[in-house]
Design a protein around this motif. Sequence first.
Motif, PDB file in Angstrom:
ATOM      1  N   LEU A 273       0.827  -1.205   0.000  1.00  0.00           N
ATOM      2  CA  LEU A 273       0.000   0.000   0.000  1.00  0.00           C
ATOM      3  C   LEU A 273       0.864   1.259   0.000  1.00  0.00           C
ATOM      4  O   LEU A 273       0.582   2.228  -0.710  1.00  0.00           O
ATOM      5  CB  LEU A 273      -0.891   0.020   1.245  1.00  0.00           C
ATOM      6  CG  LEU A 273      -2.258  -0.644   1.134  1.00  0.00           C
ATOM      7  CD1 LEU A 273      -2.985  -0.557   2.459  1.00  0.00           C
ATOM      8  CD2 LEU A 273      -3.080   0.029   0.045  1.00  0.00           C
ATOM      9  N   LYS A 274       1.903   1.226   0.797  1.00  0.00           N
ATOM     10  CA  LYS A 274       2.791   2.391   0.862  1.00  0.00           C
ATOM     11  C   LYS A 274       3.429   2.651  -0.508  1.00  0.00           C
ATOM     12  O   LYS A 274       3.522   3.799  -0.954  1.00  0.00           O
ATOM     13  CB  LYS A 274       3.873   2.165   1.919  1.00  0.00           C
ATOM     14  CG  LYS A 274       4.872   3.314   2.040  1.00  0.00           C
ATOM     15  CD  LYS A 274       5.900   3.022   3.125  1.00  0.00           C
ATOM     16  CE  LYS A 274       6.931   4.143   3.174  1.00  0.00           C
ATOM     17  NZ  LYS A 274       7.705   4.295   1.951  1.00  0.00           N
ATOM     18  N   LEU A 278       1.425   5.682  -2.055  1.00  0.00           N
ATOM     19  CA  LEU A 278       2.172   6.848  -1.599  1.00  0.00           C
ATOM     20  C   LEU A 278       3.389   7.134  -2.469  1.00  0.00           C
ATOM     21  O   LEU A 278       3.527   8.226  -3.028  1.00  0.00           O
ATOM     22  CB  LEU A 278       2.599   6.661  -0.139  1.00  0.00           C
ATOM     23  CG  LEU A 278       1.469   6.654   0.894  1.00  0.00           C
ATOM     24  CD1 LEU A 278       2.004   6.365   2.282  1.00  0.00           C
ATOM     25  CD2 LEU A 278       0.737   7.990   0.890  1.00  0.00           C
ATOM     26  N   ASP A 279       4.271   6.139  -2.597  1.00  0.00           N
ATOM     27  CA  ASP A 279       5.506   6.371  -3.354  1.00  0.00           C
ATOM     28  C   ASP A 279       5.211   6.713  -4.814  1.00  0.00           C
ATOM     29  O   ASP A 279       5.819   7.622  -5.390  1.00  0.00           O
ATOM     30  CB  ASP A 279       6.419   5.141  -3.261  1.00  0.00           C
ATOM     31  CG  ASP A 279       6.912   4.902  -1.839  1.00  0.00           C
ATOM     32  OD1 ASP A 279       6.651   5.773  -0.982  1.00  0.00           O
ATOM     33  OD2 ASP A 279       7.558   3.869  -1.590  1.00  0.00           O
ATOM     34  N   SER A 280       4.267   5.985  -5.396  1.00  0.00           N
ATOM     35  CA  SER A 280       3.947   6.258  -6.801  1.00  0.00           C
ATOM     36  C   SER A 280       3.272   7.622  -6.955  1.00  0.00           C
ATOM     37  O   SER A 280       3.536   8.363  -7.915  1.00  0.00           O
ATOM     38  CB  SER A 280       3.049   5.152  -7.354  1.00  0.00           C
ATOM     39  OG  SER A 280       1.844   5.081  -6.609  1.00  0.00           O
ATOM     40  N   LEU A 285       4.074  14.092  -8.358  1.00  0.00           N
ATOM     41  CA  LEU A 285       3.989  15.496  -7.971  1.00  0.00           C
ATOM     42  C   LEU A 285       5.129  16.305  -8.584  1.00  0.00           C
ATOM     43  O   LEU A 285       6.226  15.801  -8.822  1.00  0.00           O
ATOM     44  CB  LEU A 285       4.032  15.621  -6.440  1.00  0.00           C
ATOM     45  CG  LEU A 285       2.915  14.911  -5.666  1.00  0.00           C
ATOM     46  CD1 LEU A 285       3.127  15.058  -4.172  1.00  0.00           C
ATOM     47  CD2 LEU A 285       1.544  15.462  -6.065  1.00  0.00           C
ATOM     48  N   THR A 286       4.841  17.588  -8.816  1.00  0.00           N
ATOM     49  CA  THR A 286       5.877  18.481  -9.348  1.00  0.00           C
ATOM     50  C   THR A 286       6.883  18.810  -8.254  1.00  0.00           C
ATOM     51  O   THR A 286       6.596  18.679  -7.053  1.00  0.00           O
ATOM     52  CB  THR A 286       5.232  19.773  -9.861  1.00  0.00           C
ATOM     53  OG1 THR A 286       4.564  20.433  -8.764  1.00  0.00           O
ATOM     54  CG2 THR A 286       4.243  19.475 -10.971  1.00  0.00           C
ATOM     55  N   GLU A 287       8.058  19.277  -8.658  1.00  0.00           N
ATOM     56  CA  GLU A 287       9.128  19.531  -7.711  1.00  0.00           C
ATOM     57  C   GLU A 287       8.801  20.661  -6.746  1.00  0.00           C
ATOM     58  O   GLU A 287       9.354  20.716  -5.643  1.00  0.00           O
ATOM     59  CB  GLU A 287      10.428  19.856  -8.469  1.00  0.00           C
ATOM     60  CG  GLU A 287      10.988  18.696  -9.261  1.00  0.00           C
ATOM     61  CD  GLU A 287      11.290  17.492  -8.381  1.00  0.00           C
ATOM     62  OE1 GLU A 287      11.779  17.701  -7.245  1.00  0.00           O
ATOM     63  OE2 GLU A 287      11.035  16.356  -8.820  1.00  0.00           O
TER      64      GLU A 287
END
Length: 690
Positions: A273-274, A278-280, A285-287
């Motif tokens: 799940l993480k 979350l990681d993906s 997201l943009t920097e």
Amino acid sequence: MQEYEKSISFDGRDIKLTTGLLAPQAGGAVLIQSGDTAVLITATRAPGREGMDFLPLIVDYEERLYAAGRIPGGFLRREGRPPEKAVLTSRLIDRPLRPLLPHWLRDDVQIVATTLSMDELVPPDVLAVTGASIAVILAKIPFFGPMAAVRVGLIGDDFIINPTFQEIEQGDLDLVVAGSLNGVVMVEAGANQLPEQDVIEAIDFGYEAVMDLIRAQQEMMQDLGLELVQEPEPSSNETIAQFVREQTAAAVKQVLTHYDFDKSSRDAALNELKISNLDSKLAELTEDDPIKLAVAEDSKAIAKAYKALTKELMRRQILEEGIRVDGRKLDQVRPISCRVGLLPSRVHGSGLFQRGLTQVLSIATLGTPGDAQELADDLHPEAQKRYLHHYNFPPYSVGETKPMRSPGRREIGHGALAERALMPVLPAQKDFPYVIRVVSEVISSNGSTSMGSVCGSTLALMDAGVPILKPVSGAAMGLIKEGEEVRILTDIQGIEDFLGDMDFKVAGTDTGITALQMDMKITGLSLPTIAKAIEQARPARLHILEKMLATLAQPRSQLSPFAPRLLTLKIDPEFIGLVIGPGGKTIKGITEQTGAKIDIEDDGTVTISAVDGEKAQKAKKIVANMTRKLNEGDVYVGRVTRIIDIGAFVEVLPGKEGMVHISQLAEGRVARVEDELALGDEVVVKVRGL
């Protein structure tokens, strides 16, 4: 700091605190004395190390043999590796102190307790626990104290505070209670099958004395103008927390309510799940996204928030629904299975105990008195141990890989707890003179391995034929506390220990408690809650005991054919030198002749051991004959060992000979002794005089 002294009295036994005298460069230092026992405790704080994500607390208890007026043995003649008692004392200091330090503290904190002097009356361990609290306050380390500890003994029907070594040995209870203003923080106890109510009353009695010591510390702080340091908790990143909650809360709850998952499946699902939620998502997201920027500042922010969310959801599920992650009710024990005799009979006894995914294989070995562990370089007055319990926790038991080294503090502590739980039911030495070693191998771990060791070891002892007085079982109790809401959990598993507030181990027989160990992750617990946990543990223990006895109802009537057979006899101590012989020559000769091992104690108790019972009997006969006293008028069949002109010497017992005068060799006159006797002849003789 100026020198300061303060005394507290318990039933005529004074405790003296001295600060400002020793160790001026330590953060804080106190010399605590009672009787002739004096312990120096220091606390020092250093800046934290980069990347530290836990409280790096180090506690070292140091024994110096000069404290008892002794010089260490060995070639170096100095203290080396800490003895087991010192390791256990380090843990005793650590366990009540750790929950009272802020969990967010990342600076290095070290407590060093050094016994400078010790008499045979006052144990130094509880003094060191109280001294650690004072040292931390003096060092101005953030602390939710003060904290103190006392020992409670039971002599007859009376509880006593801080009993002497002798009173501990004679009594039915050895209980250490540590507490803060918020309640009890730690309990450590060994008991002689005491009823639950007696133990609860002892904890209450001890906590009253703890409060006296806490008040004394508060008075000391007032006299010195000290205040407790309370540093604010670093604020968590709410943006990260909200991101984690939005992405994973529903899925985490689904995993936690998937009651068919075992530990590895649940861990794998949470980890997946993480990664997926979350990681993906983070990678998309943009920097310049606030979440991405927050993660750049703290690379572990996502992992911390995910762990906090998992903890919150698991605890809420228990508090609101009364259901645990494996679907059990709060007072329900996991499925149990037991086996004995799993290993071949060359192993004297074996027991396999499994509760859920926790699996412990215990092996019992019977040895001779010479196998007892000598405790020479130890300040404790106990000279040797005849019961040894060792606990091993290999990395494969939790599916991990790491180097295997010598036992750590955790292994030593768990082994000592199991040892303490079983000691009250072992047979007396005079009835069963064996030295007993039990090794508990944790084959699989998912919580409560120390209590699994107690259960498996009971089975192993019974399988080995050790006539224990009663079988012992144990259960670990947990706690979830949020505000005024409290839930006590029976037979906790790994995740409940890791994310819960208490680990309370209770071991005993169907009669009563033999050992307790309670550790907290919160700053204190009320006595009614502790009492409820002790009472809730009893039906769990009895349920486990029933499963054990269904496997093996009582100790086996015979020992393993490969266990040594022990025979004992008592000789006059004046004959000890005769049996040993010059340089041990005689006793070595008996061993070579019979194949039996011989141990002799100072009081004249001789223990003879051999796997073959006939060999032991043969050696016993030789020793008995050597040490038998001759009486006038006794008749023996002896062997001629020497011939002289006036008679012959006849050995009637090993090492005992007398002379038969030439005039006694025949009814008539004998010209030469050789006419009647030759060397090696057997003759019947009678003792005429001594």
